[in-house]
Structure formats: structure tokens, C-alpha cells
Scaffold this motif. Sequence first.
Motif, PDB file in Angstrom:
ATOM      1  N   ALA A   6      -4.882   6.436  -2.748  1.00  0.00           N
ATOM      2  CA  ALA A   6      -3.667   4.951  -1.965  1.00  0.00           C
ATOM      3  C   ALA A   6      -3.978   3.621  -3.435  1.00  0.00           C
ATOM      4  O   ALA A   6      -4.813   3.247  -3.885  1.00  0.00           O
ATOM      5  N   GLU A   7      -2.334   3.812  -2.786  1.00  0.00           N
ATOM      6  CA  GLU A   7      -2.148   2.373  -4.329  1.00  0.00           C
ATOM      7  C   GLU A   7      -2.215   0.887  -4.133  1.00  0.00           C
ATOM      8  O   GLU A   7      -1.411   1.014  -2.474  1.00  0.00           O
ATOM      9  N   TYR A   8      -2.687   0.614  -4.649  1.00  0.00           N
ATOM     10  CA  TYR A   8      -2.644  -1.295  -3.913  1.00  0.00           C
ATOM     11  C   TYR A   8      -1.803  -1.910  -4.486  1.00  0.00           C
ATOM     12  O   TYR A   8      -1.980  -2.432  -5.709  1.00  0.00           O
ATOM     13  N   LEU A  38       0.770  -1.412   0.192  1.00  0.00           N
ATOM     14  CA  LEU A  38       0.229  -0.062   0.107  1.00  0.00           C
ATOM     15  C   LEU A  38       1.016   1.402  -0.378  1.00  0.00           C
ATOM     16  O   LEU A  38       1.999   1.607   0.987  1.00  0.00           O
ATOM     17  N   THR A  60     -11.795   4.533  -9.754  1.00  0.00           N
ATOM     18  CA  THR A  60     -10.878   3.595  -8.701  1.00  0.00           C
ATOM     19  C   THR A  60     -10.002   2.477 -10.545  1.00  0.00           C
ATOM     20  O   THR A  60     -10.623   2.342 -11.218  1.00  0.00           O
ATOM     21  N   GLU A  68       0.258   5.410  -0.053  1.00  0.00           N
ATOM     22  CA  GLU A  68      -0.106   6.792   0.083  1.00  0.00           C
ATOM     23  C   GLU A  68       0.458   7.856  -0.537  1.00  0.00           C
ATOM     24  O   GLU A  68       1.157   7.914   0.264  1.00  0.00           O
ATOM     25  N   TYR A  69      -0.387   9.113  -1.173  1.00  0.00           N
ATOM     26  CA  TYR A  69       0.652   9.762  -1.858  1.00  0.00           C
ATOM     27  C   TYR A  69      -0.868  11.299  -2.102  1.00  0.00           C
ATOM     28  O   TYR A  69      -1.905  10.785  -2.498  1.00  0.00           O
ATOM     29  N   LYS A  70      -0.485  12.582  -2.789  1.00  0.00           N
ATOM     30  CA  LYS A  70      -0.913  13.793  -2.766  1.00  0.00           C
ATOM     31  C   LYS A  70      -0.800  14.277  -4.442  1.00  0.00           C
ATOM     32  O   LYS A  70       1.318  13.987  -4.007  1.00  0.00           O
ATOM     33  N   ARG A  97      -5.965   1.687  -7.756  1.00  0.00           N
ATOM     34  CA  ARG A  97      -5.553   2.484  -7.658  1.00  0.00           C
ATOM     35  C   ARG A  97      -6.521   3.635  -6.959  1.00  0.00           C
ATOM     36  O   ARG A  97      -7.837   3.051  -8.207  1.00  0.00           O
ATOM     37  N   GLU A  98      -6.703   3.482  -6.277  1.00  0.00           N
ATOM     38  CA  GLU A  98      -7.626   4.318  -5.949  1.00  0.00           C
ATOM     39  C   GLU A  98      -7.506   6.183  -5.201  1.00  0.00           C
ATOM     40  O   GLU A  98      -6.806   6.354  -5.078  1.00  0.00           O
ATOM     41  N   GLU A 130      -5.486  12.938  -4.183  1.00  0.00           N
ATOM     42  CA  GLU A 130      -4.797  11.680  -3.338  1.00  0.00           C
ATOM     43  C   GLU A 130      -5.009  10.535  -3.727  1.00  0.00           C
ATOM     44  O   GLU A 130      -6.578   9.728  -4.266  1.00  0.00           O
TER      45      GLU A 130
END
Length: 194
Positions: free
Chosen positions: A189-191, A3, A157, A5-7, A165-166, A187
Motif C-alpha cells: 500500500a503506497e501513499y 493511494l 514501512t 495498492e498492488y501485489k 509504503r506499507e 502486498e
Amino acid sequence: MRLLEYKQDLANHGYTVVGGDMHYEALAEEKCQPIKMTNMSYLSKSTSYVEDLIDAADKDWDIEQEKTDFFLANYADILRGKYPEWQIVSFRIVVGRVCLDFYNFKTRETGYLCLSAELQDRIEIRFDVPSTSNGPDAKYLVSFGYFNGGQRRTKVTEYIEHSRREIDFFFKDPERTDPFSDEQYVEIAEYANF
């Protein structure tokens, strides 16, 4: 599973997906693979497959353009699938809006249409984009509209290979209303390996 997470700030065309192996500024529509669009919001509503998408079209053209431009005059029937030679070749996501680039594979004409959530509670669309490397199609679930008591929101998504990626879209200044402003960020969130 990993996981991350970034902006990230958006610039130029921000978030654009093309049905081919090319940059959006060098878009060669005739070399693109058609992108399939499916309205997912109708599954929970009494409206038909495309009617809420037709209602969401930004009619930002004048009546004279509609009289002389086949695409603008017939955009509703194109969305309904009555003109299958018109296909989506790219799309762009901004806060509260999805913009579609169409190409007519017979006449080589182009068309452009934006869908806005201003008149809709919420719209959910799935895009299936052919792989340029013989892999599985990439899937993009796009939700835009008003969520949770009137909060305007846009979320994508992505499902590409073994990653998801969300992506949430925001204006840097929440008071802004220009959807094509460069003052937007995402923003993410990458899985991976899920």
C-alpha cells in the motif's frame, strides 16, 4: 494524497536496501554510507537495547568458522556497539528474517548476519539510510515475528521523502519454511503526498 495498492512477486535478492547508489550485485562496501539500526521492540519489553537482537541471530555457522572469523566470534559485541568500525552497509528482508551486511571501514573485512523471529515473539527495527541525493534519510520500520495468535508475519514501512509504503511479505505456499526461497511475494500500500 494518492493511494496505490498492488501485489508483486520477489526475485533474486528480493527486497534489499543498500547504503549507496549501486546495485546489490555490484556492492562496493567501501563506497557505502553506514546504515543506522535501532531496535524499537525494546521500548515495550524489559530487555535491553540489543540483547533480543543478539538472541535472534541465526547461528548458521560451525564452531571452526567462529574460531577463525573475527566477525562471527564477536557478532554480539559488534551489535552492542563495542566495535564501531563495523557498520551495516545493506540489509535484506525476507519472510521472518532480516539479513545484515556489515563492513569494517578500517580493515575492509565484511560480515554477514541474519536475525530470525523464530525464537522471538516479535522484533521491530528501524533503519535510517542516508540519501544518495542529499535529501533526508530514508526510514524503514521492519516488524517480523509472530502476530495475532501465532501468525508469522513480516512487514516493512518505508518513509522516503513524501511517500510511505506499507509492505507485507508472504510465501506463495504458506507451508514453505525456506526463507530464501524465490517463492515469495509482497502486498504493498503506497501513499504519496501525505
